[in-house]
Write an enzyme that holds these catalytic residues in place. Structure first.
Site, PDB file in Angstrom:
ATOM      1  N   TYR A  34      26.480  31.771  55.890  1.00  0.00           N
ATOM      2  CA  TYR A  34      26.639  31.349  54.455  1.00  0.00           C
ATOM      3  C   TYR A  34      27.503  32.824  54.158  1.00  0.00           C
ATOM      4  O   TYR A  34      28.410  32.589  52.886  1.00  0.00           O
ATOM      5  CB  TYR A  34      25.527  31.334  53.787  1.00  0.00           C
ATOM      6  CG  TYR A  34      25.556  31.326  52.423  1.00  0.00           C
ATOM      7  CD1 TYR A  34      26.175  30.260  51.305  1.00  0.00           C
ATOM      8  CD2 TYR A  34      25.003  32.382  51.574  1.00  0.00           C
ATOM      9  CE1 TYR A  34      26.259  30.518  50.222  1.00  0.00           C
ATOM     10  CE2 TYR A  34      25.076  32.426  50.336  1.00  0.00           C
ATOM     11  CZ  TYR A  34      25.652  31.308  49.470  1.00  0.00           C
ATOM     12  OH  TYR A  34      25.691  31.605  48.227  1.00  0.00           O
ATOM     13  N   SER A 116      25.619  35.571  38.876  1.00  0.00           N
ATOM     14  CA  SER A 116      26.382  34.281  38.978  1.00  0.00           C
ATOM     15  C   SER A 116      25.435  33.358  38.321  1.00  0.00           C
ATOM     16  O   SER A 116      24.296  33.465  38.151  1.00  0.00           O
ATOM     17  CB  SER A 116      26.469  34.062  40.647  1.00  0.00           C
ATOM     18  OG  SER A 116      26.436  32.492  40.798  1.00  0.00           O
ATOM     19  N   GLN A 138      28.644  35.702  35.175  1.00  0.00           N
ATOM     20  CA  GLN A 138      29.819  34.686  35.719  1.00  0.00           C
ATOM     21  C   GLN A 138      29.333  32.954  35.422  1.00  0.00           C
ATOM     22  O   GLN A 138      28.286  32.807  35.630  1.00  0.00           O
ATOM     23  CB  GLN A 138      30.031  34.863  37.442  1.00  0.00           C
ATOM     24  CG  GLN A 138      31.081  33.866  38.047  1.00  0.00           C
ATOM     25  CD  GLN A 138      30.103  32.476  38.364  1.00  0.00           C
ATOM     26  OE1 GLN A 138      29.052  32.584  38.938  1.00  0.00           O
ATOM     27  NE2 GLN A 138      31.049  31.666  38.486  1.00  0.00           N
ATOM     28  N   THR A 166      34.785  31.578  36.272  1.00  0.00           N
ATOM     29  CA  THR A 166      35.461  31.228  37.864  1.00  0.00           C
ATOM     30  C   THR A 166      36.140  29.905  37.620  1.00  0.00           C
ATOM     31  O   THR A 166      35.489  28.964  37.485  1.00  0.00           O
ATOM     32  CB  THR A 166      34.263  31.345  38.717  1.00  0.00           C
ATOM     33  OG1 THR A 166      33.771  32.521  38.727  1.00  0.00           O
ATOM     34  CG2 THR A 166      34.957  31.167  40.189  1.00  0.00           C
ATOM     35  N   ARG A 175      34.016  24.189  53.956  1.00  0.00           N
ATOM     36  CA  ARG A 175      33.214  25.294  54.679  1.00  0.00           C
ATOM     37  C   ARG A 175      32.560  24.516  55.835  1.00  0.00           C
ATOM     38  O   ARG A 175      31.607  23.885  55.793  1.00  0.00           O
ATOM     39  CB  ARG A 175      32.291  26.111  53.971  1.00  0.00           C
ATOM     40  CG  ARG A 175      33.203  26.511  52.479  1.00  0.00           C
ATOM     41  CD  ARG A 175      31.992  27.320  51.736  1.00  0.00           C
ATOM     42  NE  ARG A 175      32.609  27.562  50.560  1.00  0.00           N
ATOM     43  CZ  ARG A 175      32.029  28.156  49.210  1.00  0.00           C
ATOM     44  NH1 ARG A 175      30.769  28.340  49.180  1.00  0.00           N
ATOM     45  NH2 ARG A 175      32.969  28.515  48.073  1.00  0.00           N
ATOM     46  N   LYS A 263      38.353  34.377  36.502  1.00  0.00           N
ATOM     47  CA  LYS A 263      38.422  34.759  37.998  1.00  0.00           C
ATOM     48  C   LYS A 263      39.060  33.832  38.776  1.00  0.00           C
ATOM     49  O   LYS A 263      38.363  32.625  38.708  1.00  0.00           O
ATOM     50  CB  LYS A 263      36.765  35.143  38.054  1.00  0.00           C
ATOM     51  CG  LYS A 263      36.638  35.310  39.668  1.00  0.00           C
ATOM     52  CD  LYS A 263      35.077  35.877  39.730  1.00  0.00           C
ATOM     53  CE  LYS A 263      34.762  36.243  41.381  1.00  0.00           C
ATOM     54  NZ  LYS A 263      34.651  34.975  42.182  1.00  0.00           N
ATOM     55  N   HIS A 287      38.328  34.153  46.274  1.00  0.00           N
ATOM     56  CA  HIS A 287      36.884  33.694  46.393  1.00  0.00           C
ATOM     57  C   HIS A 287      36.282  34.339  47.576  1.00  0.00           C
ATOM     58  O   HIS A 287      35.661  33.614  48.388  1.00  0.00           O
ATOM     59  CB  HIS A 287      36.781  32.413  46.217  1.00  0.00           C
ATOM     60  CG  HIS A 287      35.597  31.985  45.626  1.00  0.00           C
ATOM     61  ND1 HIS A 287      35.390  31.507  44.303  1.00  0.00           N
ATOM     62  CD2 HIS A 287      34.280  31.663  46.186  1.00  0.00           C
ATOM     63  CE1 HIS A 287      34.070  31.060  44.033  1.00  0.00           C
ATOM     64  NE2 HIS A 287      33.485  31.375  44.978  1.00  0.00           N
ATOM     65  N   ARG A 290      36.945  31.489  50.709  1.00  0.00           N
ATOM     66  CA  ARG A 290      35.938  30.656  50.825  1.00  0.00           C
ATOM     67  C   ARG A 290      36.507  29.055  50.120  1.00  0.00           C
ATOM     68  O   ARG A 290      35.862  28.214  50.117  1.00  0.00           O
ATOM     69  CB  ARG A 290      34.632  31.067  50.075  1.00  0.00           C
ATOM     70  CG  ARG A 290      33.699  31.945  50.720  1.00  0.00           C
ATOM     71  CD  ARG A 290      32.782  32.674  50.031  1.00  0.00           C
ATOM     72  NE  ARG A 290      31.578  32.114  50.075  1.00  0.00           N
ATOM     73  CZ  ARG A 290      30.709  32.402  51.035  1.00  0.00           C
ATOM     74  NH1 ARG A 290      30.669  32.779  52.059  1.00  0.00           N
ATOM     75  NH2 ARG A 290      29.506  31.671  50.636  1.00  0.00           N
TER      76      ARG A 290
HETATM   77  C1  LIG Z   1      28.014  34.421  49.542  1.00  0.00           C
HETATM   78  C2  LIG Z   1      29.020  34.373  48.669  1.00  0.00           C
HETATM   79  C3  LIG Z   1      28.442  33.746  47.462  1.00  0.00           C
HETATM   80  C4  LIG Z   1      29.335  33.840  46.478  1.00  0.00           C
HETATM   81  N1  LIG Z   1      29.170  32.953  45.133  1.00  0.00           N
HETATM   82  C5  LIG Z   1      30.027  33.168  44.126  1.00  0.00           C
HETATM   83  C6  LIG Z   1      29.727  32.466  42.965  1.00  0.00           C
HETATM   84  O1  LIG Z   1      28.539  32.156  42.818  1.00  0.00           O
HETATM   85  N2  LIG Z   1      30.393  32.675  41.929  1.00  0.00           N
HETATM   86  C7  LIG Z   1      31.714  33.177  41.824  1.00  0.00           C
HETATM   87  O2  LIG Z   1      32.406  33.259  41.006  1.00  0.00           O
HETATM   88  N3  LIG Z   1      32.199  33.851  43.098  1.00  0.00           N
HETATM   89  C8  LIG Z   1      31.309  33.894  44.255  1.00  0.00           C
HETATM   90  N4  LIG Z   1      31.724  34.087  45.466  1.00  0.00           N
HETATM   91  C9  LIG Z   1      32.876  35.015  45.527  1.00  0.00           C
HETATM   92  C10 LIG Z   1      32.963  36.509  45.328  1.00  0.00           C
HETATM   93  O3  LIG Z   1      32.483  36.485  43.725  1.00  0.00           O
HETATM   94  C11 LIG Z   1      34.026  37.282  45.527  1.00  0.00           C
HETATM   95  O4  LIG Z   1      35.342  36.509  44.751  1.00  0.00           O
HETATM   96  C12 LIG Z   1      34.511  37.360  46.869  1.00  0.00           C
HETATM   97  O5  LIG Z   1      33.123  37.545  47.551  1.00  0.00           O
HETATM   98  C13 LIG Z   1      35.266  38.531  47.251  1.00  0.00           C
HETATM   99  O6  LIG Z   1      35.511  38.677  48.451  1.00  0.00           O
HETATM  100  P1  LIG Z   1      34.974  39.611  49.618  1.00  0.00           P
HETATM  101  O7  LIG Z   1      33.598  39.093  49.893  1.00  0.00           O
HETATM  102  O8  LIG Z   1      35.487  39.507  50.770  1.00  0.00           O
HETATM  103  O9  LIG Z   1      34.970  40.963  49.074  1.00  0.00           O
HETATM  104  C14 LIG Z   1      30.686  34.346  46.499  1.00  0.00           C
HETATM  105  C15 LIG Z   1      31.190  34.934  47.653  1.00  0.00           C
HETATM  106  C16 LIG Z   1      30.204  34.927  48.884  1.00  0.00           C
HETATM  107  C17 LIG Z   1      30.485  35.793  50.062  1.00  0.00           C
END
Ligand SMILES: Cc1cc2nc3c(=O)[nH]c(=O)nc-3n(C[C@H](O)[C@H](O)[C@H](O)COP(=O)(O)O)c2cc1C
Length: 398
Positions: A34, A116, A138, A166, A175, A263, A287, A290
């Site tokens: 995850y 978040s 967010q 976002t 995923r 974002k 993101h 992801r």
């Molecule tokens: C486990 C996980 C959960 C995430 N949940 C959210 C979220 O709830 N809202 C959001 O805008 N981005 C979410 N993201 C994206 C992050 O805000 C961010 O864009 C991303 O982690 C950046 O990449 P990096 O982890 O390689 O630095 C999530 C990322 C991860 C790894």
């Protein structure tokens, strides 16, 4: 050859990669995937790292190594570093009260923390536990206008002055690890259940005695009998507003007079639209690889966006930041600051507040050292002339 320390003491980790290696050992497989996984072939996830490697640094020599100056003026405040912790959902699965630990680690260092929508601590819990926090929120755009309005009112009531909408996750990315690990929503496969049992320390720290944490921020919007992890996941799935568009963003701009950031921007034309709407900032982000697999690394999109938007609104970037030199490269290409995603999650997963703090300190030390070795100790004077781009990469710098 890189050797990663694999002992349990996170304080001995010398890099974010070592913290990641420790997190992998501490977490059960499903929680690790995850945290770490990307969408489909994970092309974008890999690209996020490769693109940083494709940028070389070109130092000047015989520049006195004075202490690095890393302050940044961002959204009306001066930060000691061009850094904030970005939004990540469901952090409490990695470590109990992880959002609070992350908020404390950021606040101790004078940095913002972003909560978040799908967090396991609520806005109110964060502010009660960390009153000094520079809290950003967010927002996922939800279908029910009353829920949306209530979230905005709660954010205002707790003193949050920065909202990030976002836009790249109105549908959940593909995923595949999620589909493998669960036989049905929120029910782990037998193999994963057995794997959980082999992580008693995580079970004790994170699961005991109440099980997986609920999504505290949105729990109150669920009927009492559905206030479970499953109920919240279903609620979010059904509430995500797939009709989110520029008109909706314009309406949000009218309703939220404080700092509003978008974002999930990768295209310069979208940056121009955001400027026209009077937004205060952009997060150039995929993101963390992801969502849509195959999009470029955020850092590859930065130069073209900076060319149209630099100086008109705050430019933040995330996706793939694992080293101080990554922060340096992003700033040299026009970012005002970067958001951290997995980097601080690895830290919090292995050591709560101290672990997240260790991740922030590693990145800070690396950034300061890199600025000094580059012969440009003042971050505010840094620009793309100190970079060389791999001719095979897809970068262009105007
Ligand atoms: C486990 C996980 C959960 C995430 N949940 C959210 C979220 O709830 N809202 C959001 O805008 N981005 C979410 N993201 C994206 C992050 O805000 C961010 O864009 C991303 O982690 C950046 O990449 P990096 O982890 O390689 O630095 C999530 C990322 C991860 C790894």
């Amino acid at each position: 050859m890189r050797r990663y320390h694999s002992g349990p003491d996170f304080r001995r980790a010398h890099s974010i990669a070592e913290l990641a290696s420790m997190a992998r050992q501490r977490l059960p497989h499903f929680a690790w995937e995850y945290l770490e996984g990307g969408a489909e072939e994970e092309l974008t996830l890999k690209r996020n790292r490769q693109a940083f490697a494709d940028i070389s640094l070109l130092p000047h020599t015989l520049i006195p190594c004075t202490a690095a100056r890393t302050q940044r003026s961002l959204l009306g405040t001066t930060l000691p570093l061009p850094l904030a912790i970005g939004p990540t959902g469901y952090n409490g699965m990695l470590y109990r009260d992880a959002d609070i630990h992350l908020a404390r680690a950021a606040t101790e260092r004078g940095l913002p923390f972003t909560l978040s929508t799908v967090s396991t601590s609520s806005l109110e819990q964060i502010v009660a536990a960390v009153p000094e926090v520079n809290l950003w929120f967010q927002l996922y755009c939800l279908r029910d206008p009353q829920v949306q309005q209530d979230l905005l009112q709660r954010a205002t009531a707790v003193g949050c002055k920065t909202l990030l909408l976002t836009s790249d996750a109105v549908l959940l990315g593909n995923r595949e690890w999620d589909k493998r690990n669960f036989v049905r929503p929120r029910q782990l496969s037998l193999r994963n259940t057995l794997n959980v049992l082999r992580h008693p320390r995580w079970m004790k720290q994170t699961l005991w005695p109440h099980g997986l944490p609920n999504l505290a921020n949105i729990e109150r919007y669920l009927p009492a009998e559905h206030r479970t992890v499953e109920g919240a996941a279903h609620f979010i799935g059904s509430q995500m507003d797939t009709g989110l568009d520029w008109d909706a963003l314009a309406r949000l701009r009218d309703r939220w007079p404080q700092h509003l950031l978008l974002k999930g921007v990768l295209h310069p034309a979208d940056a121009e639209k955001a400027i026209a709407l009077g937004l205060d900032g952009l997060v150039i982000s995929n993101h963390g690889g992801r969502q849509l697999d195959g999009v470029p690394a955020s850092i590859e999109c930065l130069p073209a966006i900076a060319a149209v938007a630099k100086g008109k609104l705050a430019l933040l970037l995330d996706s793939g930041i694992r080293r101080g030199t990554d922060i340096l490269k992003a700033c040299a290409l026009g970012a005002d600051a970067v958001l951290l995603g997995r980097a601080t999650l690895y830290g919090v997963a292995v050591g709560g507040q101290a672990g997240a703090g260790h991740a922030l300190d590693l990145l800070t030390q690396e950034l300061r050292l890199a600025l000094s070795l580059l012969g440009q100790p003042d971050l505010s004077q840094l620009d793309s002339r100190r970079l060389r781009l791999n001719p095979l990469s897809s970068f262009t710098v105007s």
